[in-house]
Structures are given as structure tokens and as C-alpha cells.
Design an enzyme around this catalytic site. Sequence first.
Site, mmCIF file in Angstrom:
data_model
loop_
_atom_site.group_PDB
_atom_site.id
_atom_site.type_symbol
_atom_site.label_atom_id
_atom_site.label_comp_id
_atom_site.label_asym_id
_atom_site.label_seq_id
_atom_site.Cartn_x
_atom_site.Cartn_y
_atom_site.Cartn_z
ATOM 1 N N GLY A 196 0.842 -1.207 0.000
ATOM 2 C CA GLY A 196 0.000 0.000 0.000
ATOM 3 C C GLY A 196 0.873 1.252 0.000
ATOM 4 N NE ARG A 230 -4.039 -0.556 13.756
ATOM 5 C CZ ARG A 230 -3.643 0.678 13.385
ATOM 6 N NH1 ARG A 230 -2.360 0.976 13.321
ATOM 7 N NH2 ARG A 230 -4.539 1.611 13.110
ATOM 8 C CD GLU A 254 -0.316 -0.064 20.060
ATOM 9 O OE1 GLU A 254 -0.039 -0.803 19.102
ATOM 10 O OE2 GLU A 254 -0.712 1.089 19.939
ATOM 11 C CG HIS A 314 0.404 3.242 17.571
ATOM 12 N ND1 HIS A 314 -0.587 2.303 17.605
ATOM 13 C CD2 HIS A 314 0.303 3.818 16.341
ATOM 14 C CE1 HIS A 314 -1.256 2.314 16.458
ATOM 15 N NE2 HIS A 314 -0.722 3.235 15.668
ATOM 16 C CB ILE A 315 5.121 8.009 17.802
ATOM 17 C CG1 ILE A 315 6.458 7.264 17.610
ATOM 18 C CG2 ILE A 315 4.764 8.132 19.275
ATOM 19 C CD1 ILE A 315 7.671 8.011 18.184
#
Length: 320
Positions: A156, A239, A268, A286-287
Site C-alpha cells: 500500500g 498493527r 497495546e 505507536h507514534i
Amino acid sequence: MSRPIVVVTRRVPGVLDIPGAEVRLGPDAIAPRAATLERIRGASIVVTMFSDKVNAEFLDAAGPGLRGVCNFAVGVDNIDLPECRRRGVVVANTPHAVTEGTADIAWALLLATARRVVEGHEYIRSGAFSANGTLGMADFMGRDLTGRTLCIVGAGRIGQAVAMRSIGWGMRVLYVARSMHWEFELAPLAARRVTLEEGLREADVVSLHTPLTPETRHLINAERLAMMKPTAILINTARGPVIDEAALARALRAGTLWGAGLDVFEREPEVHPELLGLPNVTLTPHIGSAEVRYREMMTQMVRENAMAMLAGRAPACVVA
Ligand code: 8YV
């Protein structure tokens, strides 16, 4: 007539004003689920974060007036799409805005892992550098990337942006996808489509960019980790559950995999306790899209999606 209510579950950067609507911005800190369910009651639109589980319970709490859910993320694995479709609730996301930021974080993790940047940083901060003196010539040995092979799993926009950055390192690019992607095949990437197994065996760096679906859950398991070169590095900015974290921790501890860089985690915000103690993994919370311009762009996309939903038009970033 009362104004439609737009409830935002967390505070978002930038300006989220919607003409003709009452926008209720959420708190900075994560709220307990019950408080969120209470806040969304009567909303026409809810702006959700990837951490909000949008399921039947959530949709019931919002009530029958809910017209749309605007996810403040490109990933929509937190949303029960069939349930939204069944209820006629439109879902939109924020593609494009997150692409370059997430690709930058993938490369930040890759370079940090390959050249042991965090270990070096901690060595200095702990006082060990000043105490022990100049390093030996075999200390802090990393792995170079120039001319190596990069395998992108999931072709993607983000996968492509990560691959494009590898041109600077003269890397050979492989990609794993269900169909041929000409933007990968053609110059400047001139990438080769491979099966996941071929990619894992050949690559020096594997970077994951698949959405989380039942098919991609634990896509990278113990068996597949064992196919990777012991000198390879695994990067995950997609993910967490795409990787079996316990299996990854075992491979990193055993040295059957050289290193990993993770921005996302299986449970998470919990991180597998073994990963926390390993020196050959670089962790970020998760930045991927946490950059001023990109996050403000996400807010603008959410705003336009919500305005379209309120006007009864299909939003530009419609998912379902
Ligand atoms: C965001 C993301 O940081 O877009 C996504 O899917 O995971 C990240 O870009 C996160 O979703 C913020 O809510």
C-alpha cells in the site's frame, strides 16, 4: 432545530470546527470505556481513535441518530465494519496524511536498530561511556544497509513510501502482495514480487505494512520468523497482532533474528515483558503519524469527512 453533535473521543491537534455543528472535543488522557460510551450518547458523528472499539455496544451507546464514524487513523481494524454497514452508519478514515510520517518512523526504527542507536544513547546516559573510556573497535557493531535487500509486506501507500526511502541506500526491493503493483514493479523501485516465504528467506530487512485482518493476525509467527536470516531486522509500524510477540521475543533472545523495531504491539499499550529487557529491539509507542503537519492534516481530513456525512454526501475517505 438543535445542532448536530460531533463527539471526539480524545483531543486532536489543530482546529476541528464544523459549521452548524456542536463539536465536543475529548480529554487529553485516555478515558475509561464507560465514560466514552456516556459521552457519545446522542451524537450524529463520532470521531474515534484506533484505541476505541467501535462495536455494537459502542453504536448502541451513541444511539439511532448516529450517522457516521470518522476514524482518526488509516487503520480501521478497531471498527466492526459489517455492523456499521448493517446500521447504515458511514465510516471514514484518514489515508494519505499518515503515509510519510509512518514511513519515517519505520526508517527511524530501522536505522536505530541496525546501528544500535538506543543502546549507545543508554550507554552514555548511564555514565558507562565516561567511566569505561573510549570504546574498543569491535564494540557496538551494527549492520549496514547499503545494497542490502528490503522486503515490504503489504504494497500500500506506506509500504511504497518506505521502499522509496531505500533508494538512498541502494537497496534491492522485494514486495509481498496479493496482486501485482506496477508502482513497485516500475522505476525507480524496480521491485520484485515474491511470496512471503521467499521474502522472509531473502531479505536483510522485512518491513510490515498490512492492515490487521483475520488473515494477517500472527502472519509473522515462530515458523516464519525461523525462515528469516539470523542477520535480518524486522520492522513493524502496521498493527501489533500481525506478529506473534512471544515468538518474536524468543527469536530475538536466541539470536536467530538480529534485531527488530516496533512501533505497534500485540496488546497495546502492554508490551511483552521479554521485549522490554532485550537490547536488540527498538521500541516506540505507536507514534507513526505523530508529527505536527501530518496530525493536523488528519484533523482536517476528519473535519471534511464529518462535514460530508452531515450534509448527507459520501465522504472523500469513505471506508464503509
Ligand atoms: C495513528 C495509525 O497514530 O493511522 C493509523 O492507522 O495507527 C496511526 O497513524 C493513530 O491511529 C492515531 O489515532
